[in-house]
Write a protein that holds these residues in place. Structure first.
Motif, short mmCIF file in Angstrom:
data_model
loop_
_atom_site.label_atom_id
_atom_site.label_comp_id
_atom_site.label_asym_id
_atom_site.label_seq_id
_atom_site.Cartn_x
_atom_site.Cartn_y
_atom_site.Cartn_z
N LEU A 94 0.86 -1.18 0.00
CA LEU A 94 0.00 0.00 0.00
C LEU A 94 0.90 1.22 0.00
O LEU A 94 1.05 1.92 1.00
CB LEU A 94 -0.92 -0.02 1.22
N SER A 95 1.54 1.48 -1.11
CA SER A 95 2.51 2.56 -1.23
C SER A 95 2.23 3.37 -2.48
O SER A 95 1.77 2.84 -3.49
CB SER A 95 3.93 2.00 -1.28
N ASN A 96 2.52 4.68 -2.40
CA ASN A 96 2.37 5.54 -3.58
C ASN A 96 3.68 5.71 -4.33
O ASN A 96 3.76 6.48 -5.27
CB ASN A 96 1.83 6.92 -3.16
N VAL A 97 4.74 5.02 -3.89
CA VAL A 97 6.02 5.11 -4.57
C VAL A 97 5.93 4.36 -5.90
O VAL A 97 5.64 3.17 -5.93
CB VAL A 97 7.15 4.51 -3.70
N SER A 98 6.19 5.05 -7.00
CA SER A 98 5.95 4.49 -8.33
C SER A 98 6.73 3.22 -8.60
O SER A 98 6.24 2.32 -9.28
CB SER A 98 6.26 5.54 -9.41
N THR A 99 7.95 3.12 -8.07
CA THR A 99 8.79 1.97 -8.39
C THR A 99 8.37 0.70 -7.66
O THR A 99 8.88 -0.38 -7.98
CB THR A 99 10.26 2.27 -8.07
N ILE A 100 7.46 0.78 -6.69
CA ILE A 100 7.04 -0.43 -5.99
C ILE A 100 5.53 -0.61 -6.02
O ILE A 100 4.97 -1.31 -5.19
CB ILE A 100 7.55 -0.45 -4.54
N LYS A 101 4.85 0.02 -6.97
CA LYS A 101 3.41 -0.16 -7.09
C LYS A 101 3.06 -1.55 -7.61
O LYS A 101 2.01 -2.10 -7.29
CB LYS A 101 2.81 0.92 -8.00
N HIS A 102 3.94 -2.14 -8.42
CA HIS A 102 3.69 -3.47 -8.95
C HIS A 102 4.01 -4.51 -7.90
O HIS A 102 4.94 -4.35 -7.10
CB HIS A 102 4.53 -3.71 -10.20
N PRO A 103 3.25 -5.62 -7.87
CA PRO A 103 3.51 -6.68 -6.89
C PRO A 103 4.91 -7.27 -7.04
O PRO A 103 5.47 -7.30 -8.14
CB PRO A 103 2.43 -7.73 -7.20
N ARG A 104 5.46 -7.73 -5.93
CA ARG A 104 6.72 -8.47 -5.93
C ARG A 104 6.41 -9.93 -5.59
O ARG A 104 5.39 -10.22 -4.96
CB ARG A 104 7.67 -7.93 -4.87
N ILE A 105 7.28 -10.83 -5.98
CA ILE A 105 7.10 -12.23 -5.60
C ILE A 105 8.33 -12.74 -4.87
O ILE A 105 9.45 -12.30 -5.13
CB ILE A 105 6.77 -13.13 -6.82
N LEU A 106 8.07 -13.62 -3.91
CA LEU A 106 9.13 -14.34 -3.22
C LEU A 106 8.90 -15.83 -3.44
O LEU A 106 7.77 -16.31 -3.32
CB LEU A 106 9.10 -14.04 -1.71
N VAL A 107 9.96 -16.55 -3.77
CA VAL A 107 9.87 -18.00 -3.96
C VAL A 107 10.43 -18.68 -2.72
O VAL A 107 11.53 -18.33 -2.25
CB VAL A 107 10.65 -18.44 -5.21
N PHE A 108 9.66 -19.63 -2.18
CA PHE A 108 10.06 -20.35 -0.96
C PHE A 108 10.30 -21.83 -1.28
O PHE A 108 9.57 -22.43 -2.06
CB PHE A 108 8.96 -20.27 0.10
N LEU A 109 11.31 -22.39 -0.64
CA LEU A 109 11.56 -23.82 -0.70
C LEU A 109 11.86 -24.29 0.71
O LEU A 109 12.85 -23.87 1.32
CB LEU A 109 12.74 -24.13 -1.63
#
Length: 395
Positions: A30-45
């Motif tokens: 929930l940020s208005n910073v343009s560079t982090i508006k898109h979702p990020r993914i983390l892969v877990f093993l």
């Protein structure tokens, strides 16, 4: 879907680690910073993080990134061979195993690069509230070494703290990755660096933030900041006009007076110091009003824009600032305020629902004077306020 508050993402990651989760976590902030508006993914093993990025790792693209990072001229030829030899073209692990067999690099090289990239992703999204969606999977997208391990939260948290400390060393010349660089024009010194001659006219236009530029040219924002520090020292760049400039422009364009909530005017004869409390929770604001209303003149704002407006209109002697904000988060607002000369010595008490050394470090770097964990005890709050601005209530 799991909700998390500002600086609480680490708790969820630790929970997934303890549950030995395997699969993909998609994170929206929930940020208005343009560079982090898109979702990020983390892969877990098996509970350990093996990858962090904008999307699942693509074998070809990831191989090219590694080749570029390790300066391997032979990577294109190695990729052509891999596309013929690897039996599963979607498996990053298969590609890496072949490259290691060819002795292009070893697992330590891969792990070092991917740990840095994953840390960068977490550093960007950690300060914000958001949502985390889990997609369990038995597919091994990527893992390191013969034992197929990943990174624990404790390892990555240490990396993030080190990066925060590195950013602190650049402050106040470069306040943060979200600061905007400006190329100096009047009286500009001759740019002697060849890379700077090509880079600055193309990317530094007074509109892009440092991390936006870094993302575009595929470089670590911290490394770019270190380059820019030299440019500032050479008189080629400045960061003096940062987030406050854009925020001020927005305020000037508003035709209506900001709607802010204030406590009823105090009797002037009481000479009460004025405190501004910035929090989007009416419950928290009501609690603060009950505690300090008889001791201080209290002004209330529910967002950063209104807070800046009140700071410009009234004589504020102390700021109570919530970390989690609906538009500009409290850490960014704190950095912004500290960048204004007349507020450099303003006591700023940051409030957060999260306690811990990591949170306090972020607050200190942003410029806070003190750090309190919500819910705040009445005696503790009055004690801290009295330390910085003694109450002047007359009997």
């Amino acid at each position: 879907m799991l909700q998390f508050e500002s600086e609480q993402l680490g708790d969820l990651i630790l929970q997934l680690q303890n549950e030995h989760f395997c699969g993909v976590a998609s994170i929206e902030t929930l940020s208005n910073v343009s560079t982090i508006k898109h979702p990020r993914i983390l892969v877990f093993l098996d509970g350990e993080i093996t990858y962090g990025g904008l999307s699942l790792p693509n074998p070809i693209e990831l191989s090219k990134e590694l080749g570029q990072h390790l300066k391997l001229d032979i990577m294109e030829a190695a990729l052509q061979l891999a596309q013929k030899k690897v039996d599963d073209p979607t498996s990053v692990r298969k590609y890496l195993e072949l490259f290691i067999l060819l002795k292009l690099f070893d697992w330590k090289d891969v792990e070092s690069y991917m740990r840095t990239q994953t840390t960068l992703v977490l550093e960007q999204i950690y300060p914000y509230a958001g949502r985390l969606t889990l997609k369990p999977s038995s597919t091994v997208y990527i893992a390191y070494g013969e034992d197929r391990h990943g990174f624990t939260w404790e390892q990555l948290q240490d990396d993030i703290v080190q990066r925060i400390q590195a950013w602190a060393e650049l402050n106040p010349i470069i306040p943060s990755a979200h600061s905007i660089p400006y190329q100096l024009k009047t009286g500009q010194k001759v740019i002697t660096d060849v890379w700077a001659q090509q880079h600055l006219p193309q990317w530094v236009n007074g509109q892009r933030t440092l991390d936006e530029i870094a993302n575009q040219i595929n470089i670590d924002p911290l490394e770019l900041a270190k380059k820019y520090l030299g440019f500032v020292q050479n008189g080629w760049l400045t960061f003096e006009q940062d987030l406050f400039l854009s925020t001020t422009n927005k305020l000037e364009k508003k035709e209506e007076t900001p709607k802010v909530s204030t406590v009823a005017p105090q009797d002037v004869s009481r000479q009460l110091p004025t405190i501004l409390s910035v929090d989007d929770s009416p419950v928290v604001q009501a609690m603060i009003k009950r505690i300090v209303g008889d001791h201080y003149h209290l002004l209330l704002a529910s967002n950063a824009m209104d807070a800046l407006s009140l700071l410009n209109q009234a004589k504020i002697e102390l700021l109570l600032l919530d970390v989690t904000m609906p538009d500009i988060d409290g850490l960014e607002l704190c950095r912004t305020i500290r960048g204004i000369n007349r507020f450099r010595d303003l006591p700023i008490i940051m409030l957060t629902a999260k306690d811990g050394v990591f949170s306090k470090i972020r607050g200190q770097i942003a410029g806070s004077t003190h750090y309190l964990t919500k819910p705040v005890e009445r005696s503790k709050l009055l004690e801290i306020l009295g330390k910085y601005i003694p109450s002047k209530v007359m009997s």
